[in-house]
Design a protein around this motif. Structure first.
Motif, PDB file in Angstrom:
ATOM      1  N   ARG A 117       2.929   1.731  -3.389  1.00 26.79           N
ATOM      2  CA  ARG A 117       1.674   1.652  -4.965  1.00 26.79           C
ATOM      3  C   ARG A 117       1.601   3.385  -4.281  1.00 26.79           C
ATOM      4  O   ARG A 117       0.963   4.338  -5.430  1.00 26.79           O
ATOM      5  N   GLU A 118       0.700   3.759  -2.883  1.00 26.85           N
ATOM      6  CA  GLU A 118       0.914   4.862  -2.543  1.00 26.85           C
ATOM      7  C   GLU A 118       1.712   6.629  -3.220  1.00 26.85           C
ATOM      8  O   GLU A 118       1.805   7.113  -3.719  1.00 26.85           O
TER       9      GLU A 118
ATOM     10  N   ASN B 219       0.839  -0.952  -0.313  1.00 25.33           N
ATOM     11  CA  ASN B 219      -0.139  -0.153  -0.606  1.00 25.33           C
ATOM     12  C   ASN B 219       0.470   1.091  -0.548  1.00 25.33           C
ATOM     13  O   ASN B 219       0.384   2.226  -0.439  1.00 25.33           O
TER      14      ASN B 219
END
Length: 146
Positions: A29-30, A26
Motif C-alpha cells: 500500500r505504501e 502495508n
C-alpha cells in the motif's frame, strides 16, 4: 529485469501471530505494486484478505492446499476472486492436492487442483467452468510470457 514479484507469506509467524499478510499489505500500500505484477504465492487465507490484496492489484495464486478439507475459507476466497486475478500453481514438492495429499507434489498435479477449485467455484457461483479455467490461463500468460 521487469519480472513479477512472488510473495510467500506464512499463515502464522513463529509466535502464532498472523502478521505477515498485514505487513506485506502495508508495504504494498505504501510503495505500490510492482508494474510487472505481484502474486500472492500459495494463498491460504480468507476472502477478506484476498479482497484487500486484489484491491491493490495483486494476483492470487491457489495451490494444492486449497483443496484440503479444512480449507473451505480458501475455496470461498477463490470463488470470490475476480477472474482477472486468479492463478493456479503447484508448490513442489509440497502440498499435493486432495485426493493424493501426502505424495510428493509435481507440476502435473496442477490439473487436479485446478479442476477441484473450478468445480467448487461453479457450485458456489454458477459460472462457466471453461471461463474460469481460461481466465487463469490468460492471467498466467500475461504475467509470465514476456
Amino acid at each position: 529485469r521487469n519480472v513479477p514479484v512472488e510473495l510467500h507469506l506464512r499463515h502464522e509467524d513463529s509466535d502464532g501471530e498472523r502478521t505477515s499478510h498485514v505487513d506485506a499489505y502495508n508495504v504494498l500500500r505504501e510503495v505500490g505494486v510492482p508494474q510487472a505484477g505481484c502474486v500472492l504465492h500459495c494463498f491460504g487465507e480468507d476472502r477478506a484478505t484476498m479482497e484487500r490484496f486484489v484491491e491493490l492489484g495483486c494476483y492470487i495464486a491457489y495451490g494444492g492446499a486449497a483443496t484440503f478439507k479444512r480449507n473451505d475459507d480458501v475455496r470461498e476466497a477463490f470463488a470470490a476472486t475476480p477472474l482477472d486475478r486468479i492463478l493456479f500453481e503447484t508448490d513442489c514438492p509440497y502440498m499435493a492436492p486432495e485426493p493424493i495429499r501426502g505424495l510428493e507434489c509435481e507440476p502435473a498435479m496442477i490439473s487436479i487442483t485446478a479442476n477441484a477449485l473450478v468445480n467448487d467455484r461453479v457450485d458456489r457461483t454458477g459460472e462457466d467452468a471453461k471461463t474460469i479455467a481460461q481466465a487463469a490461463w490468460e492471467n498466467a500468460r500475461k504475467l509470465f510470457q514476456k
